[in-house]
Design a protein around this motif. Sequence first.
Motif, PDB file in Angstrom:
ATOM      1  N   GLU A 182       0.920  -1.144   0.123  1.00 15.72           N
ATOM      2  CA  GLU A 182      -0.074  -0.161  -0.255  1.00 15.72           C
ATOM      3  C   GLU A 182       1.425   1.150  -0.194  1.00 15.72           C
ATOM      4  OE1 GLU A 182      -3.263  -0.752   3.450  1.00 15.72           O
ATOM      5  OE2 GLU A 182      -1.802  -2.426   3.699  1.00 15.72           O
ATOM      6  N   ARG A 183       1.018   2.495  -0.812  1.00 15.98           N
ATOM      7  CA  ARG A 183       1.095   3.676  -0.524  1.00 15.98           C
ATOM      8  C   ARG A 183       0.431   4.259   0.220  1.00 15.98           C
ATOM      9  NH1 ARG A 183       1.487   8.054  -1.699  1.00 15.98           N
ATOM     10  NH2 ARG A 183      -0.870   8.597  -2.285  1.00 15.98           N
ATOM     11  N   VAL A 184       1.519   5.265   1.399  1.00 14.11           N
ATOM     12  CA  VAL A 184       0.684   6.316   1.508  1.00 14.11           C
ATOM     13  C   VAL A 184       2.063   7.379   1.505  1.00 14.11           C
ATOM     14  CG1 VAL A 184      -0.436   4.862   3.414  1.00 14.11           C
ATOM     15  CG2 VAL A 184       2.041   5.417   3.618  1.00 14.11           C
ATOM     16  N   SER A 185       1.626   8.508   1.448  1.00 10.29           N
ATOM     17  CA  SER A 185       1.705   9.825   1.834  1.00 10.29           C
ATOM     18  C   SER A 185       3.381  10.279   2.789  1.00 10.29           C
ATOM     19  CB  SER A 185       1.268  11.335   1.028  1.00 10.29           C
ATOM     20  OG  SER A 185      -0.052  11.405   2.517  1.00 10.29           O
ATOM     21  N   SER A 186       2.606   9.710   3.904  1.00  6.10           N
ATOM     22  CA  SER A 186       3.510  10.408   5.481  1.00  6.10           C
ATOM     23  C   SER A 186       4.063   8.875   6.515  1.00  6.10           C
ATOM     24  CB  SER A 186       2.957  11.499   5.990  1.00  6.10           C
ATOM     25  OG  SER A 186       1.422  10.940   6.541  1.00  6.10           O
ATOM     26  N   ILE A 187       4.597   9.014   7.484  1.00  8.96           N
ATOM     27  CA  ILE A 187       4.360   7.930   8.374  1.00  8.96           C
ATOM     28  C   ILE A 187       2.930   7.978   8.948  1.00  8.96           C
ATOM     29  CG2 ILE A 187       5.711   7.604  10.285  1.00  8.96           C
ATOM     30  CD1 ILE A 187       7.569   6.777   8.091  1.00  8.96           C
ATOM     31  N   ALA A 188       2.645   9.190   9.200  1.00  7.51           N
ATOM     32  CA  ALA A 188       1.201   9.324  10.101  1.00  7.51           C
ATOM     33  C   ALA A 188       0.575   8.392   9.508  1.00  7.51           C
ATOM     34  CB  ALA A 188       0.819  10.493  10.401  1.00  7.51           C
ATOM     35  N   GLU A 189       0.572   8.565   7.987  1.00  8.73           N
ATOM     36  CA  GLU A 189      -0.671   8.433   7.285  1.00  8.73           C
ATOM     37  C   GLU A 189      -0.647   6.326   7.529  1.00  8.73           C
ATOM     38  OE1 GLU A 189      -2.841   7.805   3.322  1.00  8.73           O
ATOM     39  OE2 GLU A 189      -1.296   9.277   3.430  1.00  8.73           O
ATOM     40  N   ALA A 190       0.684   5.906   7.379  1.00  8.39           N
ATOM     41  CA  ALA A 190       1.234   4.360   7.286  1.00  8.39           C
ATOM     42  C   ALA A 190       0.679   4.138   8.853  1.00  8.39           C
ATOM     43  CB  ALA A 190       2.310   4.539   7.024  1.00  8.39           C
ATOM     44  N   VAL A 191       1.165   5.085  10.062  1.00  8.92           N
ATOM     45  CA  VAL A 191       0.792   4.462  11.527  1.00  8.92           C
ATOM     46  C   VAL A 191      -0.729   4.497  11.557  1.00  8.92           C
ATOM     47  CG1 VAL A 191       1.176   4.607  14.253  1.00  8.92           C
ATOM     48  CG2 VAL A 191       3.032   4.573  12.021  1.00  8.92           C
ATOM     49  N   GLU A 192      -1.568   4.807  10.885  1.00  9.65           N
ATOM     50  CA  GLU A 192      -2.923   5.147  11.077  1.00  9.65           C
ATOM     51  C   GLU A 192      -3.587   4.185  10.436  1.00  9.65           C
ATOM     52  OE1 GLU A 192      -6.815   7.990   9.885  1.00  9.65           O
ATOM     53  OE2 GLU A 192      -4.863   9.190  10.477  1.00  9.65           O
ATOM     54  N   LEU A 193      -3.237   3.548   9.655  1.00 10.56           N
ATOM     55  CA  LEU A 193      -3.672   2.217   9.138  1.00 10.56           C
ATOM     56  C   LEU A 193      -3.057   1.316   9.620  1.00 10.56           C
ATOM     57  CD1 LEU A 193      -2.583   2.379   5.069  1.00 10.56           C
ATOM     58  CD2 LEU A 193      -4.402   2.519   5.977  1.00 10.56           C
ATOM     59  N   CYS A 194      -2.609   1.185  10.459  1.00  8.87           N
ATOM     60  CA  CYS A 194      -2.215   0.275  11.059  1.00  8.87           C
ATOM     61  C   CYS A 194      -3.077   0.550  12.928  1.00  8.87           C
ATOM     62  CB  CYS A 194      -0.674  -0.301  11.430  1.00  8.87           C
ATOM     63  SG  CYS A 194       0.234  -0.175  10.066  1.00  8.87           S
ATOM     64  N   THR A 195      -3.936   0.909  13.212  1.00 10.61           N
ATOM     65  CA  THR A 195      -4.250   1.077  14.228  1.00 10.61           C
ATOM     66  C   THR A 195      -4.908  -0.280  14.183  1.00 10.61           C
ATOM     67  OG1 THR A 195      -5.476   3.213  14.012  1.00 10.61           O
ATOM     68  CG2 THR A 195      -6.452   2.867  15.379  1.00 10.61           C
ATOM     69  N   GLY A 196      -4.793  -0.516  15.924  1.00 14.33           N
ATOM     70  CA  GLY A 196      -5.120  -2.134  16.276  1.00 14.33           C
ATOM     71  C   GLY A 196      -3.818  -3.361  16.345  1.00 14.33           C
ATOM     72  N   SER A 197      -3.091  -2.818  15.659  1.00 13.61           N
ATOM     73  CA  SER A 197      -1.785  -3.277  15.482  1.00 13.61           C
ATOM     74  C   SER A 197      -1.187  -3.551  16.703  1.00 13.61           C
ATOM     75  CB  SER A 197      -1.098  -2.921  14.749  1.00 13.61           C
ATOM     76  OG  SER A 197      -1.500  -3.551  12.850  1.00 13.61           O
ATOM     77  N   PRO A 198      -0.378  -4.799  16.950  1.00 18.52           N
ATOM     78  CA  PRO A 198      -0.115  -4.473  18.969  1.00 18.52           C
ATOM     79  C   PRO A 198       1.496  -3.567  18.205  1.00 18.52           C
ATOM     80  CG  PRO A 198       0.331  -6.453  18.234  1.00 18.52           C
ATOM     81  CD  PRO A 198      -0.662  -5.800  17.051  1.00 18.52           C
ATOM     82  N   VAL A 199       2.214  -3.570  16.975  1.00 21.27           N
ATOM     83  CA  VAL A 199       3.134  -3.250  17.040  1.00 21.27           C
ATOM     84  C   VAL A 199       3.583  -3.180  15.520  1.00 21.27           C
ATOM     85  CG1 VAL A 199       4.877  -5.367  16.288  1.00 21.27           C
ATOM     86  CG2 VAL A 199       5.862  -3.438  17.224  1.00 21.27           C
ATOM     87  N   VAL A 200       3.847  -1.864  15.044  1.00 26.00           N
ATOM     88  CA  VAL A 200       4.428  -1.431  13.319  1.00 26.00           C
ATOM     89  C   VAL A 200       5.840  -1.503  13.423  1.00 26.00           C
ATOM     90  CG1 VAL A 200       3.815   0.032  11.743  1.00 26.00           C
ATOM     91  CG2 VAL A 200       2.107  -0.246  13.101  1.00 26.00           C
ATOM     92  N   PHE A 201       6.655  -2.168  12.238  1.00 19.90           N
ATOM     93  CA  PHE A 201       7.824  -2.117  12.347  1.00 19.90           C
ATOM     94  C   PHE A 201       8.116  -1.083  11.183  1.00 19.90           C
ATOM     95  CE2 PHE A 201       7.694  -5.194  14.291  1.00 19.90           C
ATOM     96  CZ  PHE A 201       8.834  -5.168  15.524  1.00 19.90           C
ATOM     97  N   ILE A 202       9.185  -0.056  11.413  1.00 19.22           N
ATOM     98  CA  ILE A 202      10.168   0.527  10.775  1.00 19.22           C
ATOM     99  C   ILE A 202      11.103   0.592   9.712  1.00 19.22           C
ATOM    100  CG2 ILE A 202      10.104   3.357  10.092  1.00 19.22           C
ATOM    101  CD1 ILE A 202       7.148   3.020  11.182  1.00 19.22           C
ATOM    102  N   ILE A 203      11.061   0.337   8.695  1.00 18.42           N
ATOM    103  CA  ILE A 203      12.483  -1.119   7.968  1.00 18.42           C
ATOM    104  C   ILE A 203      12.956   0.202   7.288  1.00 18.42           C
ATOM    105  CG2 ILE A 203      10.340  -2.934   8.358  1.00 18.42           C
ATOM    106  CD1 ILE A 203      10.606  -3.334   5.282  1.00 18.42           C
ATOM    107  N   GLY A 204      13.061   1.502   7.278  1.00 21.33           N
ATOM    108  CA  GLY A 204      13.903   2.287   5.897  1.00 21.33           C
ATOM    109  C   GLY A 204      13.045   3.150   5.159  1.00 21.33           C
ATOM    110  N   GLY A 205      14.644   4.176   4.491  1.00 24.96           N
ATOM    111  CA  GLY A 205      15.280   3.720   4.312  1.00 24.96           C
ATOM    112  C   GLY A 205      15.965   5.274   5.244  1.00 24.96           C
ATOM    113  N   GLY A 206      17.007   6.118   5.397  1.00 20.81           N
ATOM    114  CA  GLY A 206      17.187   7.001   6.294  1.00 20.81           C
ATOM    115  C   GLY A 206      16.129   8.632   6.595  1.00 20.81           C
ATOM    116  N   GLN A 207      15.378   8.789   5.688  1.00 25.19           N
ATOM    117  CA  GLN A 207      14.824  10.024   6.012  1.00 25.19           C
ATOM    118  C   GLN A 207      13.166   9.324   6.649  1.00 25.19           C
ATOM    119  OE1 GLN A 207      13.341  11.361   2.278  1.00 25.19           O
ATOM    120  NE2 GLN A 207      15.936  12.569   1.662  1.00 25.19           N
TER     121      GLN A 207
END
Length: 170
Positions: free
Chosen positions: A83-108
């Motif tokens: 899935e494509r999102v435009s921000s970290i906040a949007e990505a995390v919002e999609l995962c509401t209810g997940s016990p953990v979300v992993f950020i796997i890269g890159g630098g930015q």
Amino acid sequence: MKQKPEIAVIAIIAIVARDGAIGRRGDQPFHISEDFRRFKQLTMGHPIVMGRRTFEALPKGALPGRRNIVVSRNATYEPVGAERVSSIAEAVELCTGSPVVFIIGGGQIYEQALPFASVMYLTEVDAFVDDADTFFPPIPAGWVHTERSDSFTDPRSSATYRFVTYRRDT
């Protein structure tokens, strides 16, 4: 002021050289099988969030057994199997209810995720990467290492590394 999304744990996971290097010419500078094994063990069954270049560097595309989310400002970008999102906040919002979300890269992406994260799983490699072009952001004050493995030597590359867990000291 950035608002922390509602989710149990936002975790950063990375393999980092002594000089902070995490990338070189579109790839990781280190390929340590125990690191890959640990990455798979920790992330399996959980959503993973990454930037476009990290996604495109995956040798077989989207990682199986995980919800793959790609952060890209390009609204027409369509990552296959993700899935494509435009921000970290949007990505995390999609995962509401997940016990953990992993950020796997890159630098930015790591830099953007640091304000939201509460744990970091790093494989720290005792080496410098002279031709690195992507770096892990400096770990800000307020983070403490809570677990540190013994040092290991990768039999294929002879790289010395250790697994370190950092938690935000709040």
